[in-house]
Design a protein around this motif. Sequence first.
Motif, mmCIF file in Angstrom:
data_model
loop_
_atom_site.group_PDB
_atom_site.id
_atom_site.type_symbol
_atom_site.label_atom_id
_atom_site.label_comp_id
_atom_site.label_asym_id
_atom_site.label_seq_id
_atom_site.Cartn_x
_atom_site.Cartn_y
_atom_site.Cartn_z
ATOM 1 N N ASP A 70 -6.024 -2.852 10.018
ATOM 2 C CA ASP A 70 -6.581 -3.372 8.770
ATOM 3 C C ASP A 70 -5.801 -4.582 8.263
ATOM 4 O OD1 ASP A 70 -4.723 -1.081 8.352
ATOM 5 O OD2 ASP A 70 -4.902 -1.609 6.241
ATOM 6 N N LYS A 79 -8.124 -12.429 3.776
ATOM 7 C CA LYS A 79 -8.069 -11.516 2.631
ATOM 8 C C LYS A 79 -6.692 -10.890 2.457
ATOM 9 C CE LYS A 79 -12.959 -10.700 2.679
ATOM 10 N NZ LYS A 79 -14.060 -9.807 2.491
ATOM 11 N N GLN A 80 -5.686 -11.450 3.120
ATOM 12 C CA GLN A 80 -4.322 -10.985 2.921
ATOM 13 C C GLN A 80 -3.874 -11.408 1.518
ATOM 14 O OE1 GLN A 80 -5.169 -13.592 4.798
ATOM 15 N NE2 GLN A 80 -3.816 -15.274 4.290
ATOM 16 N N PRO A 81 -2.861 -10.729 0.957
ATOM 17 C CA PRO A 81 -2.368 -11.151 -0.365
ATOM 18 C C PRO A 81 -1.957 -12.623 -0.340
ATOM 19 C CG PRO A 81 -1.394 -9.056 0.271
ATOM 20 C CD PRO A 81 -2.144 -9.573 1.470
ATOM 21 N N ALA A 98 1.512 2.754 7.578
ATOM 22 C CA ALA A 98 1.608 2.971 6.126
ATOM 23 C C ALA A 98 2.784 2.181 5.555
ATOM 24 C CB ALA A 98 1.748 4.459 5.809
ATOM 25 N N ARG A 101 1.777 -1.472 5.268
ATOM 26 C CA ARG A 101 0.905 -1.729 4.119
ATOM 27 C C ARG A 101 1.722 -1.854 2.840
ATOM 28 N NH1 ARG A 101 -2.061 2.506 6.948
ATOM 29 N NH2 ARG A 101 -3.607 1.445 8.218
ATOM 30 N N ALA A 102 2.671 -0.954 2.667
ATOM 31 C CA ALA A 102 3.533 -0.998 1.478
ATOM 32 C C ALA A 102 4.416 -2.238 1.517
ATOM 33 C CB ALA A 102 4.378 0.271 1.396
ATOM 34 N N GLY A 105 2.224 -5.324 0.964
ATOM 35 C CA GLY A 105 1.379 -5.269 -0.237
ATOM 36 C C GLY A 105 -0.110 -5.325 0.075
ATOM 37 N N ILE A 106 -0.482 -4.677 1.164
ATOM 38 C CA ILE A 106 -1.887 -4.653 1.587
ATOM 39 C C ILE A 106 -2.389 -3.210 1.518
ATOM 40 C CG2 ILE A 106 -3.493 -5.017 3.508
ATOM 41 C CD1 ILE A 106 -1.685 -7.293 4.436
ATOM 42 N N GLY A 107 -3.463 -2.982 0.770
ATOM 43 C CA GLY A 107 -4.015 -1.633 0.647
ATOM 44 C C GLY A 107 -4.639 -1.169 1.943
ATOM 45 N N ALA A 108 -4.685 0.116 2.115
ATOM 46 C CA ALA A 108 -5.312 0.705 3.319
ATOM 47 C C ALA A 108 -6.786 0.372 3.354
ATOM 48 C CB ALA A 108 -5.107 2.211 3.339
#
Length: 109
Positions: A70, A79-81, A98, A101-102, A105-108
């Motif tokens: 993702d 669409k990355q931060p 996981a 993502r943290a 700063g990218i949501g699942a």
Amino acid sequence: MIVLPDGTHGNPAPLATIDNTMIKAVARAFRWQRLLENGTYGCLDEIAKAEKIGPSFVSPVIRLALLAPDIVEAILAGKQPAHLTLRDLMQPFPVEWAGQRAHFGIGAG
């Protein structure tokens, strides 16, 4: 400036755009991984020689092949931060998705 329904003013978070340099690095990582897996090259030094680049560049780039799917999709779609840069991706990051993502700063999905 955005005027919200309640009359207050809001400032939208900056949106990322497609970062061709970041996309090229991710594509290189997956290409190099495939070349290692199919036996074209036996090690990162061989890739560096073939690409005429320093071995110290190959290692952080090829780690991008470990990114969560993702995160890769977000980068390819722009669409990355907005704060995320190639320099950030080239720094050490967690192997588990996981944690990535943290970290970035990218949501699942």
